[in-house]
Design an enzyme around this catalytic site. Structure first.
Site, PDB file in Angstrom:
ATOM      1  N   LYS A 167      95.173  68.378 119.983  1.00 60.61           N
ATOM      2  CA  LYS A 167      96.288  67.488 120.267  1.00 60.61           C
ATOM      3  C   LYS A 167      97.555  68.327 120.403  1.00 60.61           C
ATOM      4  O   LYS A 167      97.935  69.061 119.490  1.00 60.61           O
ATOM      5  CB  LYS A 167      96.475  66.449 119.168  1.00 60.61           C
ATOM      6  CG  LYS A 167      97.647  65.510 119.465  1.00 60.61           C
ATOM      7  CD  LYS A 167      98.097  64.759 118.232  1.00 60.61           C
ATOM      8  CE  LYS A 167      99.464  64.123 118.504  1.00 60.61           C
ATOM      9  NZ  LYS A 167     100.066  63.566 117.285  1.00 60.61           N
ATOM     10  N   GLY A 228     106.761  58.278 112.676  1.00 62.01           N
ATOM     11  CA  GLY A 228     107.054  57.908 111.298  1.00 62.01           C
ATOM     12  C   GLY A 228     108.024  56.762 111.128  1.00 62.01           C
ATOM     13  O   GLY A 228     108.399  56.434 109.997  1.00 62.01           O
ATOM     14  N   ALA A 254     102.124  57.350 117.467  1.00 61.27           N
ATOM     15  CA  ALA A 254     103.424  57.333 116.788  1.00 61.27           C
ATOM     16  C   ALA A 254     104.100  55.974 116.857  1.00 61.27           C
ATOM     17  O   ALA A 254     104.077  55.299 117.894  1.00 61.27           O
ATOM     18  CB  ALA A 254     104.377  58.393 117.342  1.00 61.27           C
ATOM     19  N   GLY A 255     104.679  55.580 115.726  1.00 63.72           N
ATOM     20  CA  GLY A 255     105.492  54.377 115.659  1.00 63.72           C
ATOM     21  C   GLY A 255     104.811  53.157 115.097  1.00 63.72           C
ATOM     22  O   GLY A 255     105.461  52.159 114.795  1.00 63.72           O
ATOM     23  N   ASN A 276      99.378  57.893 111.197  1.00 61.23           N
ATOM     24  CA  ASN A 276      99.337  58.597 109.933  1.00 61.23           C
ATOM     25  C   ASN A 276     100.206  57.880 108.896  1.00 61.23           C
ATOM     26  O   ASN A 276      99.729  57.320 107.914  1.00 61.23           O
ATOM     27  CB  ASN A 276      99.788  60.044 110.124  1.00 61.23           C
ATOM     28  CG  ASN A 276      99.626  60.897 108.874  1.00 61.23           C
ATOM     29  OD1 ASN A 276      99.750  62.101 108.921  1.00 61.23           O
ATOM     30  ND2 ASN A 276      99.341  60.315 107.723  1.00 61.23           N
ATOM     31  N   THR A 277     101.518  57.847 109.162  1.00 66.15           N
ATOM     32  CA  THR A 277     102.455  57.312 108.177  1.00 66.15           C
ATOM     33  C   THR A 277     102.167  55.865 107.811  1.00 66.15           C
ATOM     34  O   THR A 277     102.306  55.470 106.651  1.00 66.15           O
ATOM     35  CB  THR A 277     103.896  57.439 108.712  1.00 66.15           C
ATOM     36  OG1 THR A 277     104.125  58.783 109.122  1.00 66.15           O
ATOM     37  CG2 THR A 277     104.906  57.076 107.648  1.00 66.15           C
TER      38      THR A 277
END
Length: 324
Positions: A167, A228, A254-255, A276-277
């Site tokens: 990635k 994040g 993301a987001g 992830n977050t």
């Protein structure tokens, strides 16, 4: 006393001494219509009563399904069943990370490339918990702000583990963590020439997505919102345009903040979601991982089902003619 086996890829607790026959019966499965494999060896139906399961056994139970029901996806010649990719950062420890990864049903996890700790070799290692023989590792270039840094990182990753599916993210600044699309395209071109299969984090710009696909990207990964942030998908129109034009997989990266965000990404036709977050910073990461798994599956089903048309005015479910 309990034992833990891995049943069709998922951990399951059983009473010690349980047989294969007892396991099949507890699942309400019909004998004669399923096959059982234990630790990669078929257990004959005639031996189910005597075949005692032990802690750590890997058990697969399969049956016949109609053709055309497979809903796997493929990137760079590799096929996966789960459309959820999870990260390995921000957890309180590796044990929690491993538990959340299992609960998510993910088959791919992103991993960062960092220096070996030479001062304290007793520190735990990610590979002891999130095992590379269980998950496909996707080395990423998190924290790289130039194409050259990203190239250096992924070359080291390939040397360390032989990974070619990677990635790429090249960030523009530390405040927004938006991608530097010029450096990203440059790095993609070089990596493709060097034999890497590159899944690329990028902006939600359809033109940039097309340039990256032309450069040889194996998958396009537009952001839903800043990394994040948990803001969810901010530009559904652009994500949909990217999905419609791309011939390679498209995954929102993301987001994502909660399960509904993941479902929306899938309803837009994305091939998957990376997060992830949203899981790691939840109050209960393992439970959130389960929620994300369900959301991705539900969103995919809704997309395949085809949603009803959006109307400007009401349309009654029951006919108005013949009212009393």
């Amino acid at each position: 006393m309990k034992i833990t086996i891995r049943l069709n890829g998922e951990p399951r607790e059983l009473a010690a001494g349980s047989s294969v026959a007892a396991l099949v019966a507890s699942l309400d499965l019909t004998k004669g219509r399923v096959a059982v494999e234990r630790n990669r060896e078929i257990v004959p139906m005639s031996a189910w009563d005597e075949a005692a399961l032990a802690d750590g056994d890997e058990v697969e139970i399969v049956h016949f399904v109609g053709g055309g029901q497979d809903d796997s996806w493929t990137v760079a010649g590799r096929t996966f069943n789960s459309r959820l990719i999870v990260g390995t950062g921000k957890y309180k420890d590796y044990a929690q990370n491993a538990a959340a990864a299992e609960a998510s049903g993910a088959e791919i996890v992103t991993v960062a490339v960092r220096r070996v700790n030479l001062t304290d070799k007793s520190q735990p290692l990610l590979t002891d918990y999130v095992k590379p023989d269980r998950f496909t590792y996707l080395p990423n270039t998190a924290g790289c702000f130039t194409a050259d840094d990203a190239l250096r990182t992924l070359r080291l990753a390939r040397e360390a583990g032989g990974w070619t599916l990677v990635k790429l993210e090249v960030l523009a600044d530390q405040k927004t963590l938006f991608p530097d699309v010029i450096e990203t395209i440059r790095a993609t071109e070089v990596l493709v020439k060097e034999g890497f299969d590159v899944m690329v984090y990028t902006s939600d710009d359809p033109v940039v997505a097309r340039r990256l696909e032309d450069a040889g990207a194996a998958a396009i990964m537009p952001l839903g919102a800043p990394i994040g942030s948990g803001l969810g998908i901010q530009n559904r129109v652009n994500i949909r345009l990217i999905v419609e034009q791309c011939k390679v997989p498209v995954l929102v990266d993301a987001g994502v903040g909660t399960a509904s965000d993941a479902a929306i990404a899938m309803e837009l036709g994305c091939d998957g979601v990376l997060m992830n977050t949203a899981i790691a910073e939840a109050k209960d990461p393992v439970r959130m991982a389960r929620a994300m798994k369900a959301a991705v599956e539900a969103g995919r089903d809704a997309y395949l089902a085809g949603r009803m048309p959006v109307r400007r005015y009401a349309d009654p479910s029951s006919p108005l003619a013949g009212l009393i």
